[in-house]
Design an enzyme around this catalytic site. Structure first.
Site, short mmCIF file in Angstrom:
data_model
loop_
_atom_site.label_atom_id
_atom_site.label_comp_id
_atom_site.label_asym_id
_atom_site.label_seq_id
_atom_site.Cartn_x
_atom_site.Cartn_y
_atom_site.Cartn_z
N GLY A 27 0.57 -1.25 -0.12
CA GLY A 27 -0.01 0.19 -0.09
C GLY A 27 1.33 1.10 -0.36
CD GLU A 28 2.16 5.57 -0.01
OE1 GLU A 28 2.56 5.94 -0.50
OE2 GLU A 28 3.33 6.44 1.14
CB SER A 29 5.20 2.26 4.31
OG SER A 29 5.62 3.52 3.64
CB ILE A 55 3.78 -1.24 -7.60
CG1 ILE A 55 2.30 -2.49 -8.46
CG2 ILE A 55 2.29 -0.21 -7.97
CD1 ILE A 55 1.36 -3.03 -7.43
NE ARG A 56 3.15 4.72 -6.07
CZ ARG A 56 2.12 3.94 -6.45
NH1 ARG A 56 1.83 3.48 -7.17
NH2 ARG A 56 1.44 3.63 -5.45
CB CYS A 87 5.05 -3.38 -1.79
SG CYS A 87 5.91 -2.16 -2.63
NE ARG A 123 8.49 5.60 1.47
CZ ARG A 123 7.44 6.98 0.82
NH1 ARG A 123 7.71 7.60 1.02
NH2 ARG A 123 6.46 6.43 0.46
CG HIS A 136 2.91 -6.26 -4.81
ND1 HIS A 136 1.91 -5.22 -3.92
CD2 HIS A 136 3.61 -5.14 -4.49
CE1 HIS A 136 2.59 -3.98 -3.02
NE2 HIS A 136 2.98 -3.59 -4.43
CD GLU A 196 0.41 -7.91 -2.53
OE1 GLU A 196 1.26 -9.14 -2.36
OE2 GLU A 196 0.67 -7.20 -1.84
N1 GLN Z 1 5.98 3.14 -2.35
C1 GLN Z 1 4.76 2.22 -1.29
C2 GLN Z 1 5.34 2.68 -0.49
O1 GLN Z 1 6.61 3.67 -0.15
C3 GLN Z 1 4.47 1.50 -1.34
C4 GLN Z 1 3.99 0.47 -2.80
C5 GLN Z 1 3.69 -0.65 -2.55
O2 GLN Z 1 3.80 -1.17 -1.48
N2 GLN Z 1 3.71 -1.47 -3.63
O3 GLN Z 1 5.43 2.75 0.79
#
Ligand code: GLN
Length: 207
Positions: A50-52, A139-140, A81, A110, A187, A189
């Site tokens: 997700g987005e940490s 993904i990122r 991730c 990151r 991921h 998942e």
């Molecule tokens: N770039 C996201 C972060 O810094 C991580 C991306 C992801 O979980 N797909 O949290």
């Protein structure tokens, strides 16, 4: 440990449903963890992608850092991730002073693949889960740029993945395990390959 361990999924942000589905298909019972009281009885925990930054802010708001840190000390915990970032002792390229759960003796950089390859998919050979190669979705994604002596590297990518990828092969670490802690930059998942979730459930069963 019973045949169907109860595995918590941190459910404040990110791909909670995707992890839950994979865990159920792999034979676990899933508990969504949103409050400190939800930890009771769970035998393992997943921190989703997700987005940490957001995940950290919400975890702090819900007073979850203390039980999350206890979980990382006592239980098998798997982070994918953003979940890897949350488990890392040190995070670089963080936008703010980003609090993490910590416990995993790694440095996580990151968004390490740069703009050239924000998202990509690649087949990776990972001995711990066996053949065939695992189709890994990034993904990122973060990279693990340093590991402590107790950390077992499960996968380091061999190819350079972008023009602005300045990392050496040894530094392009994307899957690690340190005792009860498991983390991947990618991921599982988001695939239909259950092997990582099965591997994690085995960690829970044998804990
Ligand atoms: N770039 C996201 C972060 O810094 C991580 C991306 C992801 O979980 N797909 O949290």
């Amino acid at each position: 440990m019973g045949a169907s361990p109860i595995i918590g999924v941190l459910a404040i942000q990110g791909d909670v449903r995707e992890h839950s589905k994979m865990l159920v298909e792999s034979g676990a019972v899933v508990r969504e963890v949103k409050h400190a009281s939800d930890f009771a009885g769970v035998a393992g925990l997943v921190i989703p992608g997700g987005e940490s930054t957001t995940m950290g802010i919400l975890a702090d708001k819900n007073n979850l850092f203390e039980p999350l840190r206890a979980a990382a000390r006592e239980l098998p915990v798997y982070g994918s991730c953003a979940g890897l970032i949350m488990l890392a002792d040190v995070v670089t390229d963080a936008r703010l002073d980003q609090p993490t759960i910590g416990g995993l003796h790694i440095t996580a950089q990151r968004n390490a693949f740069g703009r050239q390859r924000d998202s990509f998919e690649i087949d990776l050979d990972i001995d711990a889960i066996g053949a065939p190669a695992f189709h890994a979705i990034f993904i990122r994604a973060p990279l693990v740029t340093s590991v402590g002596p107790q950390v077992e590297v499960l996968c380091a990518m061999k190819e350079s993945v972008s023009r602005d990828d300045t990392h050496s092969q040894d530094e392009r670490i994307v899957a690690v395990r340190q005792g009860n802690l498991l983390a991947t930059s990618f991921h599982p998942e988001l695939t239909s390959d259950l092997r990582f979730h099965q591997y994690f459930i085995e960690m829970v069963r044998s804990a």
